[in-house]
Design a protein around this motif. Structure first.
Motif, PDB file in Angstrom:
ATOM      1  N   ASP A  24       0.841  -1.201   0.000  1.00 22.58           N
ATOM      2  CA  ASP A  24       0.000   0.000   0.000  1.00 22.58           C
ATOM      3  C   ASP A  24       0.874   1.249   0.000  1.00 22.58           C
ATOM      4  OD1 ASP A  24      -2.139  -1.734   0.213  1.00 22.58           O
ATOM      5  OD2 ASP A  24      -2.270  -1.545   2.389  1.00 22.58           O
ATOM      6  N   LEU A  25       0.626   2.136  -0.951  1.00 21.81           N
ATOM      7  CA  LEU A  25       1.379   3.385  -1.057  1.00 21.81           C
ATOM      8  C   LEU A  25       0.415   4.531  -1.314  1.00 21.81           C
ATOM      9  CD1 LEU A  25       4.266   2.295  -3.481  1.00 21.81           C
ATOM     10  CD2 LEU A  25       4.459   2.583  -1.012  1.00 21.81           C
ATOM     11  N   SER A  26       0.674   5.663  -0.685  1.00 22.32           N
ATOM     12  CA  SER A  26      -0.080   6.851  -1.073  1.00 22.32           C
ATOM     13  C   SER A  26       0.358   7.270  -2.473  1.00 22.32           C
ATOM     14  CB  SER A  26       0.172   7.988  -0.089  1.00 22.32           C
ATOM     15  OG  SER A  26       1.501   8.480  -0.225  1.00 22.32           O
ATOM     16  N   TYR A  27      -0.474   8.048  -3.137  1.00 21.69           N
ATOM     17  CA  TYR A  27      -0.104   8.526  -4.474  1.00 21.69           C
ATOM     18  C   TYR A  27       1.211   9.303  -4.413  1.00 21.69           C
ATOM     19  CZ  TYR A  27      -0.369  10.809  -9.016  1.00 21.69           C
ATOM     20  OH  TYR A  27      -0.086  11.255 -10.288  1.00 21.69           O
ATOM     21  N   ALA A  28       1.390  10.108  -3.359  1.00 22.22           N
ATOM     22  CA  ALA A  28       2.628  10.885  -3.220  1.00 22.22           C
ATOM     23  C   ALA A  28       3.834   9.965  -3.072  1.00 22.22           C
ATOM     24  CB  ALA A  28       2.524  11.819  -2.015  1.00 22.22           C
ATOM     25  N   GLN A  29       3.701   8.898  -2.271  1.00 22.68           N
ATOM     26  CA  GLN A  29       4.800   7.937  -2.135  1.00 22.68           C
ATOM     27  C   GLN A  29       5.098   7.265  -3.469  1.00 22.68           C
ATOM     28  OE1 GLN A  29       3.023   5.598   1.127  1.00 22.68           O
ATOM     29  NE2 GLN A  29       4.979   5.825   2.200  1.00 22.68           N
ATOM     30  N   PHE A  30       4.051   6.853  -4.149  1.00 25.97           N
ATOM     31  CA  PHE A  30       4.210   6.174  -5.438  1.00 25.97           C
ATOM     32  C   PHE A  30       4.995   7.035  -6.410  1.00 25.97           C
ATOM     33  CE2 PHE A  30       2.489   5.227  -9.724  1.00 25.97           C
ATOM     34  CZ  PHE A  30       2.897   3.901  -9.842  1.00 25.97           C
ATOM     35  N   LYS A  31       4.649   8.307  -6.502  1.00 24.50           N
ATOM     36  CA  LYS A  31       5.366   9.193  -7.418  1.00 24.50           C
ATOM     37  C   LYS A  31       6.798   9.424  -6.946  1.00 24.50           C
ATOM     38  CE  LYS A  31       4.371  11.047 -10.549  1.00 24.50           C
ATOM     39  NZ  LYS A  31       3.785  12.371 -10.721  1.00 24.50           N
ATOM     40  N   ALA A  32       7.008   9.619  -5.651  1.00 25.62           N
ATOM     41  CA  ALA A  32       8.345   9.909  -5.127  1.00 25.62           C
ATOM     42  C   ALA A  32       9.301   8.740  -5.336  1.00 25.62           C
ATOM     43  CB  ALA A  32       8.262  10.247  -3.643  1.00 25.62           C
ATOM     44  N   LEU A  33       8.764   7.514  -5.360  1.00 29.54           N
ATOM     45  CA  LEU A  33       9.615   6.319  -5.463  1.00 29.54           C
ATOM     46  C   LEU A  33       9.775   5.820  -6.893  1.00 29.54           C
ATOM     47  CD1 LEU A  33       8.380   4.361  -2.323  1.00 29.54           C
ATOM     48  CD2 LEU A  33      10.470   5.717  -2.570  1.00 29.54           C
ATOM     49  N   GLY A  34       9.213   6.557  -7.857  1.00 24.77           N
ATOM     50  CA  GLY A  34       9.481   6.197  -9.247  1.00 24.77           C
ATOM     51  C   GLY A  34       8.280   5.827 -10.071  1.00 24.77           C
ATOM     52  N   GLY A  35       7.078   6.005  -9.520  1.00 22.37           N
ATOM     53  CA  GLY A  35       5.879   5.788 -10.316  1.00 22.37           C
ATOM     54  C   GLY A  35       5.623   6.973 -11.228  1.00 22.37           C
ATOM     55  N   THR A  36       5.092   6.706 -12.407  1.00 21.89           N
ATOM     56  CA  THR A  36       4.805   7.788 -13.358  1.00 21.89           C
ATOM     57  C   THR A  36       3.327   8.151 -13.313  1.00 21.89           C
ATOM     58  OG1 THR A  36       4.414   6.209 -15.158  1.00 21.89           O
ATOM     59  CG2 THR A  36       6.669   6.990 -14.855  1.00 21.89           C
ATOM     60  N   ASP A  37       2.962   9.220 -13.995  1.00 26.48           N
ATOM     61  CA  ASP A  37       1.584   9.707 -13.966  1.00 26.48           C
ATOM     62  C   ASP A  37       0.582   8.649 -14.427  1.00 26.48           C
ATOM     63  OD1 ASP A  37       2.401  12.156 -13.047  1.00 26.48           O
ATOM     64  OD2 ASP A  37       2.398  13.125 -15.009  1.00 26.48           O
ATOM     65  N   ASN A  38       0.983   7.802 -15.384  1.00 20.43           N
ATOM     66  CA  ASN A  38       0.046   6.792 -15.890  1.00 20.43           C
ATOM     67  C   ASN A  38       0.161   5.454 -15.143  1.00 20.43           C
ATOM     68  OD1 ASN A  38       2.424   5.753 -16.836  1.00 20.43           O
ATOM     69  ND2 ASN A  38       1.857   5.761 -19.002  1.00 20.43           N
ATOM     70  N   GLY A  39       1.045   5.419 -14.125  1.00 23.73           N
ATOM     71  CA  GLY A  39       1.143   4.225 -13.293  1.00 23.73           C
ATOM     72  C   GLY A  39       2.277   3.293 -13.619  1.00 23.73           C
ATOM     73  N   VAL A  40       2.959   3.523 -14.732  1.00 25.47           N
ATOM     74  CA  VAL A  40       4.110   2.688 -15.082  1.00 25.47           C
ATOM     75  C   VAL A  40       5.280   3.055 -14.160  1.00 25.47           C
ATOM     76  CG1 VAL A  40       5.766   2.099 -16.898  1.00 25.47           C
ATOM     77  CG2 VAL A  40       3.345   2.449 -17.451  1.00 25.47           C
ATOM     78  N   ILE A  41       6.066   2.060 -13.789  1.00 22.55           N
ATOM     79  CA  ILE A  41       7.185   2.271 -12.868  1.00 22.55           C
ATOM     80  C   ILE A  41       8.468   2.495 -13.660  1.00 22.55           C
ATOM     81  CG2 ILE A  41       8.606   1.163 -11.100  1.00 22.55           C
ATOM     82  CD1 ILE A  41       6.002  -0.344 -10.283  1.00 22.55           C
ATOM     83  N   ALA A  42       9.184   3.568 -13.363  1.00 22.56           N
ATOM     84  CA  ALA A  42      10.443   3.863 -14.042  1.00 22.56           C
ATOM     85  C   ALA A  42      11.442   2.732 -13.801  1.00 22.56           C
ATOM     86  CB  ALA A  42      11.009   5.181 -13.545  1.00 22.56           C
ATOM     87  N   SER A  43      12.178   2.374 -14.840  1.00 23.58           N
ATOM     88  CA  SER A  43      12.991   1.146 -14.820  1.00 23.58           C
ATOM     89  C   SER A  43      14.150   1.186 -13.838  1.00 23.58           C
ATOM     90  CB  SER A  43      13.531   0.858 -16.224  1.00 23.58           C
ATOM     91  OG  SER A  43      14.343   1.936 -16.676  1.00 23.58           O
TER      92      SER A  43
END
Length: 235
Positions: A169-188
């Protein structure tokens, strides 16, 4: 104490071949010994070198910082049974006559926060792989995502029965800070890319943010929970 296999051993006055090492140990006249050999041989003999009552006062890797891979259990045994070697006498050759601190140790299968912290703070350790319960991973999330020593796909969850896909479980802010992109794909190359086999449940996303996220597929997002104003939610 376990016997050494195919390894060179030295005292302050003698150097022993692998064939004579066991006899030398049985008839030793000094209390401590140093080992100097290849990373492969040291890895094979790790349990003997760092076993309870081991007399070795120094370990030198002859091939400069060549990798050695051990389990978290083996790492803990070394810290417990021979702390002086692990603290300052695990070396590597940098030339025919000079040595320096060894930095090439990979520790795999770490299953607890204490061992994780020790490995992260250990200058000998260059790569870490963990296998923890999802609950422990959540508790250690900041440590795991901040360390550059965590290997690619090096964070796995302890298998469950019946088998299930682990979810974090991640907040949206955590997801973005850790490498998630706007469309949900994770940066490699991001921190999140080091989580192997996980799905992510996103919380506290605005309506607009949730609308951009892709659920399932390459995004690894399993669900999205919205937190927004009543006006935005009604819209």
């Amino acid at each position: 104490m376990e016997h050494l296999k195919g390894i060179s051993m030295t005292t302050n006055i003698n150097a022993y071949s692998a064939a004579n090492a066991v006899t030398a140990m049985q008839n030793r006249s000094t209390n401590t010994y140093g080992i100097k050999d290849t990373a492969d041989n040291i890895e094979v003999n790790w349990n003997a070198i760092f076993g309870a009552g081991s007399p070795y006062s120094s370990v030198t890797v002859s091939d400069t910082n060549a990798p050695i891979s051990i389990s978290g259990t083996q790492y803990n045994a070394a810290l417990k049974n021979n702390p002086s070697v692990m603290a300052s006498n695990l070396k590597t050759m940098t030339s025919n006559t000079a040595s320096a601190n060894y930095a090439g140790l990979t520790v795999t299968g770490i299953s607890d926060a204490k061992t994780l912290a020790a490995a992260i703070g250990d200058s000998h350790v260059t790569q870490i792989k963990v296998q923890m319960s999802v609950a422990d991973i959540k508790r250690s999330l900041t440590t795991l995502t901040a360390s550059s020593k965590i290997a690619a796909s090096g964070i796995t969850a302890t298998p469950t029965s019946p088998a299930t896909t682990p979810q974090l479980d991640l907040s949206y802010a955590q997801f973005k800070a850790l490498g998630g992109t706007d469309n949900g794909v994770i940066a490699s190359t991001s921190a999140l890319s080091k989580f192997s086999g996980f799905n992510f449940a996103i919380t506290d996303a605005s309506v607009a943010q949730a609308g951009s996220l892709t659920i399932g597929g390459v995004s690894k997002i399993s669900s999205v929970a919205i937190k927004d104003s009543g006006a935005n939610i009604q819209t």
